[in-house]
Motif scaffolding. Sequence first.
Motif, PDB file in Angstrom:
ATOM      1  N   VAL A   8       8.930  -0.022   4.534  1.00 46.75           N
ATOM      2  CA  VAL A   8       7.513  -0.140   5.248  1.00 46.75           C
ATOM      3  C   VAL A   8       8.061  -0.584   6.781  1.00 46.75           C
ATOM      4  N   ALA A   9       7.712   0.426   7.616  1.00 50.00           N
ATOM      5  CA  ALA A   9       7.762   0.010   8.969  1.00 50.00           C
ATOM      6  C   ALA A   9       9.060  -0.283   9.427  1.00 50.00           C
ATOM      7  N   GLY A  10      10.108   0.360   8.902  1.00 51.79           N
ATOM      8  CA  GLY A  10      11.519   0.157   9.158  1.00 51.79           C
ATOM      9  C   GLY A  10      12.162  -1.120   8.150  1.00 51.79           C
ATOM     10  N   GLN A  11      11.500  -1.497   7.327  1.00 54.43           N
ATOM     11  CA  GLN A  11      11.851  -2.749   6.593  1.00 54.43           C
ATOM     12  C   GLN A  11      11.968  -2.350   5.200  1.00 54.43           C
ATOM     13  N   GLU A  12      12.908  -2.966   4.637  1.00 57.67           N
ATOM     14  CA  GLU A  12      13.090  -2.721   3.174  1.00 57.67           C
ATOM     15  C   GLU A  12      12.793  -3.794   2.548  1.00 57.67           C
ATOM     16  N   ILE A  13      11.880  -3.819   1.310  1.00 58.26           N
ATOM     17  CA  ILE A  13      11.684  -4.831   0.320  1.00 58.26           C
ATOM     18  C   ILE A  13      12.133  -4.289  -0.959  1.00 58.26           C
ATOM     19  N   GLY A  14      12.844  -5.280  -1.698  1.00 56.34           N
ATOM     20  CA  GLY A  14      13.632  -5.006  -2.845  1.00 56.34           C
ATOM     21  C   GLY A  14      13.140  -5.892  -3.834  1.00 56.34           C
ATOM     22  N   LEU A  15      13.214  -5.404  -5.147  1.00 60.06           N
ATOM     23  CA  LEU A  15      12.767  -6.294  -6.183  1.00 60.06           C
ATOM     24  C   LEU A  15      14.248  -6.129  -7.187  1.00 60.06           C
ATOM     25  N   GLU A  26      14.349   1.971 -10.124  1.00 56.97           N
ATOM     26  CA  GLU A  26      15.388   2.181 -11.353  1.00 56.97           C
ATOM     27  C   GLU A  26      15.027   0.872 -12.003  1.00 56.97           C
ATOM     28  N   SER A  27      15.693   0.792 -13.249  1.00 57.28           N
ATOM     29  CA  SER A  27      15.460  -0.566 -14.109  1.00 57.28           C
ATOM     30  C   SER A  27      16.404  -1.625 -13.463  1.00 57.28           C
ATOM     31  N   TYR A  28      17.148  -1.397 -12.430  1.00 54.38           N
ATOM     32  CA  TYR A  28      18.060  -2.304 -12.068  1.00 54.38           C
ATOM     33  C   TYR A  28      17.631  -2.759 -10.687  1.00 54.38           C
ATOM     34  N   TYR A  29      16.583  -2.051  -9.973  1.00 56.92           N
ATOM     35  CA  TYR A  29      16.196  -2.274  -8.743  1.00 56.92           C
ATOM     36  C   TYR A  29      15.016  -1.368  -8.233  1.00 56.92           C
ATOM     37  N   VAL A  30      13.973  -1.988  -7.447  1.00 52.32           N
ATOM     38  CA  VAL A  30      12.951  -1.155  -6.964  1.00 52.32           C
ATOM     39  C   VAL A  30      12.804  -1.600  -5.492  1.00 52.32           C
ATOM     40  N   GLY A  31      13.051  -0.232  -4.669  1.00 55.05           N
ATOM     41  CA  GLY A  31      12.868  -0.463  -3.273  1.00 55.05           C
ATOM     42  C   GLY A  31      11.692   0.178  -2.686  1.00 55.05           C
ATOM     43  N   GLU A  52       0.730  -1.321  -0.062  1.00 58.54           N
ATOM     44  CA  GLU A  52       0.028   0.015  -0.054  1.00 58.54           C
ATOM     45  C   GLU A  52       0.922   1.208   0.153  1.00 58.54           C
ATOM     46  N   THR A  53       1.994   1.383  -0.815  1.00 57.83           N
ATOM     47  CA  THR A  53       2.791   2.422  -0.939  1.00 57.83           C
ATOM     48  C   THR A  53       3.419   2.386  -2.196  1.00 57.83           C
ATOM     49  N   GLU A  54       4.211   3.337  -2.600  1.00 57.47           N
ATOM     50  CA  GLU A  54       4.756   3.249  -3.757  1.00 57.47           C
ATOM     51  C   GLU A  54       6.323   3.265  -3.731  1.00 57.47           C
ATOM     52  N   PRO A  55       7.028   2.526  -4.368  1.00 59.92           N
ATOM     53  CA  PRO A  55       8.406   2.633  -4.300  1.00 59.92           C
ATOM     54  C   PRO A  55       9.156   3.984  -3.980  1.00 59.92           C
ATOM     55  N   TYR A  56      10.347   3.841  -3.172  1.00 59.14           N
ATOM     56  CA  TYR A  56      11.145   5.001  -3.109  1.00 59.14           C
ATOM     57  C   TYR A  56      12.204   4.961  -3.829  1.00 59.14           C
TER      58      TYR A  56
END
Length: 116
Positions: free
Chosen positions: A42-49, A34-39, A27-31
């Motif tokens: 949320v609540a002090g946790q980083e979720i990366g793609l 980029e083409s090489y990483y999307v991060g 329920e948020t947009e990435p901060y």
Amino acid sequence: MSTGLKTIVYPVKDLARAKSLFSALLETEPYVDESYYVGFRVAGQEIGLDPHGHAKGLTGPVPYWHVSDIRALLGALVDAGAEVLQDVQDVGGGRLVASAKDADGNLVGLLQDPVA
């Protein structure tokens, strides 16, 4: 020394589709978008793609332990029987990452933030 598990990175094949799914889930947009990483943060946790994760040998989500000496800890993991998947690499701004797998195939990520 570890400061805990704060980052999880998912290897993805279709970055746009994964970004859409995780935006809905978190329920948020990435901060970072980029083409090489999307991060996401949320609540002090980083979720990366990571669209290149599969090519690096990642077979599923990788939990990243935040550590103060990545090279020493990676060496200790290897001495304990781990296999290096990704050696220490600077991913920008002095942030270092590495990954390994244990004898059971479990993935272990290490992340060292730059010294302030």
